[in-house]
Enzyme design. Structure first.
Site, PDB file in Angstrom:
ATOM      1  N   LYS A   1       0.835  -1.213   0.000  1.00 30.33           N
ATOM      2  CA  LYS A   1       0.000   0.000   0.000  1.00 30.33           C
ATOM      3  C   LYS A   1       0.866   1.257   0.000  1.00 30.33           C
ATOM      4  O   LYS A   1       0.652   2.165  -0.796  1.00 30.33           O
ATOM      5  CB  LYS A   1      -0.904  -0.008   1.244  1.00 30.33           C
ATOM      6  N   ASN A   2       1.827   1.314   0.906  1.00 26.95           N
ATOM      7  CA  ASN A   2       2.589   2.559   1.071  1.00 26.95           C
ATOM      8  C   ASN A   2       3.633   2.771  -0.022  1.00 26.95           C
ATOM      9  O   ASN A   2       4.271   3.822  -0.071  1.00 26.95           O
ATOM     10  CB  ASN A   2       3.225   2.627   2.464  1.00 26.95           C
TER      11      ASN A   2
ATOM     12  N   CYS B   1      -5.497  12.807  12.994  1.00 27.49           N
ATOM     13  CA  CYS B   1      -6.050  11.530  12.566  1.00 27.49           C
ATOM     14  C   CYS B   1      -6.022  10.601  13.770  1.00 27.49           C
ATOM     15  O   CYS B   1      -5.587  10.994  14.849  1.00 27.49           O
ATOM     16  CB  CYS B   1      -5.248  10.949  11.414  1.00 27.49           C
TER      17      CYS B   1
ATOM     18  N   ARG C   1      -0.067  14.631  13.334  1.00 30.87           N
ATOM     19  CA  ARG C   1       0.523  14.443  11.998  1.00 30.87           C
ATOM     20  C   ARG C   1       0.500  15.687  11.099  1.00 30.87           C
ATOM     21  O   ARG C   1      -0.187  15.724  10.076  1.00 30.87           O
ATOM     22  CB  ARG C   1      -0.124  13.261  11.281  1.00 30.87           C
TER      23      ARG C   1
ATOM     24  N   ASP D   1       4.394   0.690  12.240  1.00 25.77           N
ATOM     25  CA  ASP D   1       3.254  -0.027  11.654  1.00 25.77           C
ATOM     26  C   ASP D   1       3.167  -1.482  12.105  1.00 25.77           C
ATOM     27  O   ASP D   1       2.216  -2.183  11.742  1.00 25.77           O
ATOM     28  CB  ASP D   1       3.317   0.032  10.116  1.00 25.77           C
TER      29      ASP D   1
ATOM     30  N   ARG E   1      -8.587  -0.824   4.492  1.00 26.12           N
ATOM     31  CA  ARG E   1      -7.734   0.204   3.908  1.00 26.12           C
ATOM     32  C   ARG E   1      -6.355  -0.335   3.595  1.00 26.12           C
ATOM     33  O   ARG E   1      -5.657   0.201   2.735  1.00 26.12           O
ATOM     34  CB  ARG E   1      -7.586   1.376   4.880  1.00 26.12           C
TER      35      ARG E   1
HETATM   36  N1  EPU Z   1       5.784  14.785  11.041  1.00 24.12           N
HETATM   37  C1  EPU Z   1       5.896  16.121  11.340  1.00 24.12           C
HETATM   38  N2  EPU Z   1       5.896  17.010  10.311  1.00 24.12           N
HETATM   39  C2  EPU Z   1       5.785  16.642   9.021  1.00 24.12           C
HETATM   40  C3  EPU Z   1       5.677  15.281   8.707  1.00 24.12           C
HETATM   41  C4  EPU Z   1       5.675  14.373   9.769  1.00 24.12           C
HETATM   42  O1  EPU Z   1       5.988  16.507  12.503  1.00 24.12           O
HETATM   43  O2  EPU Z   1       5.785  17.521   8.135  1.00 24.12           O
HETATM   44  C5  EPU Z   1       5.798  13.791  12.143  1.00 24.12           C
HETATM   45  C6  EPU Z   1       4.523  12.960  12.218  1.00 24.12           C
HETATM   46  O3  EPU Z   1       3.521  13.648  12.919  1.00 24.12           O
HETATM   47  C7  EPU Z   1       5.003  11.718  12.897  1.00 24.12           C
HETATM   48  C8  EPU Z   1       6.439  11.559  12.350  1.00 24.12           C
HETATM   49  O4  EPU Z   1       6.788  12.834  11.838  1.00 24.12           O
HETATM   50  O5  EPU Z   1       5.050  11.917  14.283  1.00 24.12           O
HETATM   51  C9  EPU Z   1       6.605  10.528  11.261  1.00 24.12           C
HETATM   52  O6  EPU Z   1       5.590  10.684  10.297  1.00 24.12           O
HETATM   53  P1  EPU Z   1       5.792  10.430   8.742  1.00 24.12           P
HETATM   54  O7  EPU Z   1       5.580  11.709   8.031  1.00 24.12           O
HETATM   55  O8  EPU Z   1       7.049   9.689   8.483  1.00 24.12           O
HETATM   56  O9  EPU Z   1       4.552   9.496   8.443  1.00 24.12           O
HETATM   57  P2  EPU Z   1       3.710   9.527   7.133  1.00 24.12           P
HETATM   58  O10 EPU Z   1       4.610   9.782   5.981  1.00 24.12           O
HETATM   59  O11 EPU Z   1       2.524  10.386   7.298  1.00 24.12           O
HETATM   60  C10 EPU Z   1       4.020   6.989   6.535  1.00 24.12           C
HETATM   61  C11 EPU Z   1       3.118   5.819   6.318  1.00 24.12           C
HETATM   62  C12 EPU Z   1       2.510   5.423   7.658  1.00 24.12           C
HETATM   63  C13 EPU Z   1       3.636   5.051   8.606  1.00 24.12           C
HETATM   64  C14 EPU Z   1       4.605   6.238   8.745  1.00 24.12           C
HETATM   65  C15 EPU Z   1       5.816   5.943   9.589  1.00 24.12           C
HETATM   66  C16 EPU Z   1       2.354   6.153   4.059  1.00 24.12           C
HETATM   67  C17 EPU Z   1       1.248   6.473   3.124  1.00 24.12           C
HETATM   68  N3  EPU Z   1       2.087   6.195   5.371  1.00 24.12           N
HETATM   69  O12 EPU Z   1       3.194   8.028   7.056  1.00 24.12           O
HETATM   70  O13 EPU Z   1       1.699   4.266   7.413  1.00 24.12           O
HETATM   71  O14 EPU Z   1       3.127   4.728   9.871  1.00 24.12           O
HETATM   72  O15 EPU Z   1       5.057   6.639   7.439  1.00 24.12           O
HETATM   73  O16 EPU Z   1       6.536   4.890   9.071  1.00 24.12           O
HETATM   74  O17 EPU Z   1       3.453   5.836   3.612  1.00 24.12           O
HETATM   75  C18 EPU Z   1      -0.033   2.737   7.874  1.00 24.12           C
HETATM   76  O18 EPU Z   1       0.250   2.179   6.797  1.00 24.12           O
HETATM   77  O19 EPU Z   1      -0.808   2.229   8.726  1.00 24.12           O
HETATM   78  C19 EPU Z   1       0.562   4.040   8.157  1.00 24.12           C
HETATM   79  C20 EPU Z   1       0.066   4.867   9.071  1.00 24.12           C
END
Ligand code: EPU
Length: 418
Positions: A22-23, A117, A122, A305, A397
């Site tokens: 998915k990701n 969320c 996030r 995850d 999802r």
């Molecule tokens: N964060 C910030 N600022 C930003 C971006 C992120 O503070 O601009 C913080 C977030 O709030 C969090 C941390 O950084 O505390 C890490 O978040 P990240 O941005 O890496 O997560 P994401 O990109 O939103 C992806 C996966 C998630 C997975 C996380 C961590 C996708 C579509 N989603 O999310 O997947 O948990 O990386 O590995 O790739 C899932 O599949 O169940 C899922 C939630």
């Protein structure tokens, strides 16, 4: 609404197949906005999140066709202001992945700000700061972020946090920027490498994906590609834990060891046997697990995850496990449901102390987010009696046909309409 009904206490034996990731699929589909011509993706998981991304791409004027083999063709010119509306972004945060590609290709984008969320606040500040550094004008109004840049310029970006989708957004934006972009403190997840290799096949010039420093030399155009999506490492990890928990013997077909090192190390530490085979990873276990201490970290550390799923293994182990969630501030929502099933867990801030060894008893439980739902499925597999999991749409999802896959390996899992 559907519910899953699980009769616990049946050993898993045989094979389960892992679907496409998915990701990985979500950023790849967003990347097709950058390319002229058609991109075709194979092994696309048939999941609600992927359907939402398809809807969003259509909304942006793309032609989208197919399911497991998905073709996307982006329009030559974007709508006046290509926009990702609130209705879609609120159902899937990863919609924000279209921001970088839209600005890079069409010079403008308007994307609803994702709110909080189920697993925490996030924010997307790192995505936006990176785009600003590349010369974009970023404004916020009425809950939307509006980004404009006639042509993005290469920049030196140091991320505060190695955000996965943030890094993907900026890497995609940089492919069509003028000059060279360097992203430091980059995320190193396998999905980043896969995206980079697909972008390179489109004609992008990217080095260092999979390391903390990614360099992108902008080019003037990208072309459509054909790309097969890798197996989902979190789905694979979930099945490995399922096999172990039930004292089973299961071949997880498609699982890639190189993407699961931290997970496999913890499984082995708990006493499960995990062996690579030509077609995937085999897990065998006989129960009697040792406690597992875990701190979630960015890749290659232990993935957030997989935290909820390992909580069930900790509950089944003899002794106390400490599980620390260091990525998201609110990702213990499975705990109250596990307590209802008889687990002994105490939360103190970001740390859960799990005193294992008490048998779980089946209950009616409610899924609250994707990985929490997977945790409840695992708990149901070993609980004494019949567990009912409501709000299964969370599971849909990210896990394709999980009940069929588990059933083929001997699990007693069925879906019912409420
Ligand atoms: N964060 C910030 N600022 C930003 C971006 C992120 O503070 O601009 C913080 C977030 O709030 C969090 C941390 O950084 O505390 C890490 O978040 P990240 O941005 O890496 O997560 P994401 O990109 O939103 C992806 C996966 C998630 C997975 C996380 C961590 C996708 C579509 N989603 O999310 O997947 O948990 O990386 O590995 O790739 C899932 O599949 O169940 C899922 C939630």
């Amino acid at each position: 609404m559907d519910k899953l009904v699980i009769e616990g206490g049946h050993r898993l034996e045989g094979e389960v197949s892992v679907s496409g990731a998915k990701n990985a699929a979500l950023p790849l589909l967003a990347a097709s906005l950058l390319a002229e011509g058609t991109s075709t993706f194979y092994n696309v998981p048939v999941l609600d999140d992927v359907l939402i991304m398809g809807k969003l791409l259509r909304h942006l004027g793309c032609e989208v066709e197919g399911r497991r083999r998905l073709r996307v063709e982006a329009p030559q010119r974007g709508r006046e202001t290509p926009s990702a509306p609130y209705e879609l972004v609120k159902t899937m945060r990863a919609s924000v992945l279209v921001l970088g590609p839209l600005v890079a290709r069409y010079g403008r984008a308007r994307v609803s700000l994702p709110g909080g969320c189920a697993i925490g606040a996030r924010p997307i500040d790192q995505h936006l700061e990176g785009l600003r550094a590349m010369g974009a004008e970023v404004t916020l109004d009425h809950g939307y972020v509006d980004v404009r840049a006639p042509r993005l310029r290469g920049a030196h970006i140091v991320l505060d946090i190695p955000t996965v989708t943030g890094c993907e957004n900026l890497m995609m934006a940089a492919t069509l920027a003028e000059g060279r972009t360097v992203i430091e403190n980059a995320a190193r997840e396998p999905e980043i490498e896969e995206l980079a290799s697909a972008l390179c096949a489109m004609g992008a010039r990217i080095r260092g994906a999979g390391t903390p420093i990614i360099e992108v030399e902008g080019v003037s155009r990208l072309e459509g590609i054909e790309h097969t999506i890798v197996a989902d490492r979190v789905e694979a990890g979930t099945f490995l834990v399922a096999g172990a928990l039930t004292g089973g013997d299961v071949l997880v077909r498609g699982a890639v060891l190189g993407h699961l090192d931290a997970v496999v190390a913890k499984l082995r530490g708990a006493g499960a046997e995990v062996t690579p085979e030509a077609e995937g990873l085999r897990v065998r276990a006989r129960g009697g697990f040792s406690p597992v201490d875990i701190t979630t970290q960015p890749y290659p550390g232990f993935p957030t995850d997989m935290q909820a799923q390992f909580m069930v293994l900790a509950a089944a182990a003899r002794g106390q496990s400490m599980i620390k969630e260091a990525i998201f501030e609110n990702r213990f929502m499975h705990v109250p449901e596990l307590l209802r099933m008889g687990a002994d867990i105490q939360i103190d801030g970001r740390v859960a102390a799990v005193r294992g060894g008490r048998p779980l008893s089946a209950a009616q439980v409610m899924a609250t987010d994707l990985r929490a739902s997977a945790c409840l499925v695992l708990a149901g597999l070993i609980a004494d009696g019949t567990t009912e999991i409501r709000r299964v749409y969370h599971l849909d999802r990210g896990y394709e046909g999980i009940e069929d896959k588990l059933r083929r390996a001997g699990g007693r899992v069925r879906r019912e309409r409420e």
